[in-house]
Design a protein around this motif. Structure first.
Motif, mmCIF file in Angstrom:
data_model
loop_
_atom_site.group_PDB
_atom_site.id
_atom_site.type_symbol
_atom_site.label_atom_id
_atom_site.label_comp_id
_atom_site.label_asym_id
_atom_site.label_seq_id
_atom_site.Cartn_x
_atom_site.Cartn_y
_atom_site.Cartn_z
ATOM 1 N N GLY A 1 0.899 -1.269 -0.292
ATOM 2 C CA GLY A 1 -0.588 0.033 -0.350
ATOM 3 C C GLY A 1 0.625 1.288 -0.240
ATOM 4 N N VAL A 2 1.919 1.230 1.231
ATOM 5 C CA VAL A 2 2.720 2.400 0.803
ATOM 6 C C VAL A 2 3.486 2.663 -0.278
ATOM 7 N N VAL A 3 4.469 1.746 -1.488
ATOM 8 C CA VAL A 3 4.692 2.053 -2.506
ATOM 9 C C VAL A 3 3.446 2.371 -3.753
ATOM 10 N N LEU A 4 2.360 1.664 -3.257
ATOM 11 C CA LEU A 4 1.093 2.228 -4.566
ATOM 12 C C LEU A 4 1.468 3.762 -4.333
ATOM 13 N N SER A 5 0.972 4.182 -3.329
ATOM 14 C CA SER A 5 0.870 5.933 -2.629
ATOM 15 C C SER A 5 2.111 6.738 -3.159
ATOM 16 N N THR A 6 3.311 6.566 -2.913
ATOM 17 C CA THR A 6 3.680 7.173 -3.702
ATOM 18 C C THR A 6 3.759 7.077 -5.469
ATOM 19 N N ARG A 7 2.988 6.916 -6.227
ATOM 20 C CA ARG A 7 2.838 7.106 -7.122
ATOM 21 C C ARG A 7 1.896 8.689 -7.688
ATOM 22 N N GLY A 8 1.286 8.822 -6.154
ATOM 23 C CA GLY A 8 0.650 10.398 -6.043
ATOM 24 C C GLY A 8 0.017 10.896 -6.614
ATOM 25 N N THR A 9 -1.001 9.920 -7.635
ATOM 26 C CA THR A 9 -2.303 9.657 -8.188
ATOM 27 C C THR A 9 -3.311 10.044 -7.066
#
Length: 385
Positions: free
Chosen positions: A84-92
């Motif tokens: 989940g943290v890695v996914l949030s790095t996309r910023g969208t």
């Protein structure tokens, strides 16, 4: 301290510290979303998804610890949280919301698995200490991230900052399966998870967790932007002091409980929390930044001091099965709070101010305090003590 499972505390504590960093960083992410034109209610909805994820996973996680290794359940939760943290790095917006939902699922499973593994590996007289250390590490990460995430975003960027957080969570996920297995507990019927809540005492205890830990999660969603939007107050300095009072409050709760009793500490602190939130609303409405800052710092104690005494009362007064009690407290705490990140955002969008949102939180805490006062009381001795 001899008798504590130090390796388990180090591994699982690192994972929960990282999860706390991930949760506490969302306030800075909300500010970025708002700057991009995302409506406040939708930005706040990300933390509602986090609370919803915890709510839906706690019962399956507890049941999994009864048929599989609790440490492996914690490892799975930490792995999902890291994803989940890695996914949030996309910023969208879509990635941020999806990442928050995954983080909630991971946090719920990791917390239940870690608490139960450590509880089974620790002598009975030290269980509260061991579990308290895990909770304190999560709180430390949350409070620290709330204070430093925005400066970190400015310094190295959000993807790099959150990538580092994901690495800390992944460290715990990688180490947890290597921990020595602990004894398992028998599977209980689903109805047992609801049984503790069919009384005013059980409901007051669960809602007490909502008003303290649940609303701590709500607060971290909005404090960064509320302080940034207030001229004459240093957001970073105020949040650093808030972080200190939040971490200090965990230890202070135990000291006060030994002198005043668990239910007195919880009751009095909840009333103080309601006053602090109302003071913040007044500070925003009147444009007095020092009142807002003082209220933020005061809520750090209000959110954290009751945690230990509250769970001590729960384990003494609810179900005989510790896992059932833990699930009941977490479920009510998350269910009661999950709408508030969105509600506060919608009130900000409607009124153009944080005053109404903080006042709504204050009213909710005051209502829980009133129930606590009538169902449990603030005198001594407390039931089960």
């Amino acid at each position: 301290m001899s008798g504590l499972p130090r390796r388990a505390l180090a591994v699982l504590g690192a994972g929960l510290l990282g999860m706390g960093l991930a949760v506490g960083s969302y306030g800075a992410s909300v500010t970025l979303l708002l700057e991009r034109g995302v409506p406040p209610g939708l930005a706040g909805f990300g933390m509602s998804l986090f609370l919803l994820g915890q709510l839906v996973v706690v019962v399956p996680a507890d049941r999994a610890t009864r048929t599989h290794s609790a440490a492996r359940v914690a490892a799975a939760g930490l792995a999902v949280g890291a994803l989940g943290v890695v996914l949030s790095t996309r910023g969208t917006l879509a990635a941020t919301l999806a990442g928050r939902g995954l983080l909630g699922l991971g946090q719920g499973a990791a917390f239940v698995g870690a608490m139960k593994h450590v509880g089974r590996r620790t002598p009975p007289d030290l269980v509260a200490t061991a579990q308290g250390l895990l909770g304190a590490l999560f709180t430390l990460g949350l409070a620290a991230a709330l204070a430093v995430a925005a400066p970190a975003y400015d310094a190295v960027g959000m993807p790099a900052s959150m990538g580092g957080v994901a690495a800390v969570v992944a460290l715990g996920a990688a180490g947890a399966p290597l921990l020595r297995p602990a004894d398992r507990e028998p599977v209980v019927p689903y109805r047992d998870y609801l049984a503790p809540l069919w009384s005013r005492v059980g409901l007051a205890l669960g809602l007490g967790n909502m008003a303290t830990f649940g609303f701590l999660i709500v607060a971290t969603t909005w404090y960064v932007d509320a302080l940034d939007a207030t001229p004459g107050v240093s957001a970073t300095a105020t949040l650093l002091v808030f972080a200190g009072t939040t971490v200090l409050g965990r230890a202070l709760g135990g000291v006060l409980a030994a002198r005043l009793g668990d239910r007195a500490v919880v009751g009095h602190t909840m009333l103080g929390l309601a006053v602090a939130l109302a003071g913040m609303a007044g500070g925003v409405a009147a444009g007095v930044p020092v009142v807002l800052a003082a209220g933020v710092v005061g809520t750090g104690l209000g959110f954290s001091v009751p945690f230990g005494p509250l769970f001590a009362l729960a384990f003494s007064n609810l179900a005989e099965d510790a896992g059932v009690t833990l699930v009941a407290m977490l479920a009510v705490g998350n269910a009661g709070a999950l709408a508030f990140p969105w509600v506060v955002g919608e009130l900000v969008a409607t009124t153009g101010s944080y005053a109404a949102g903080f006042l709504a939180m204050s009213a909710a805490v005051f209502g829980v305090w009133w129930l606590w006062r009538s169902a449990i009381g603030t005198g001594e001795p407390a039931a089960g003590q």
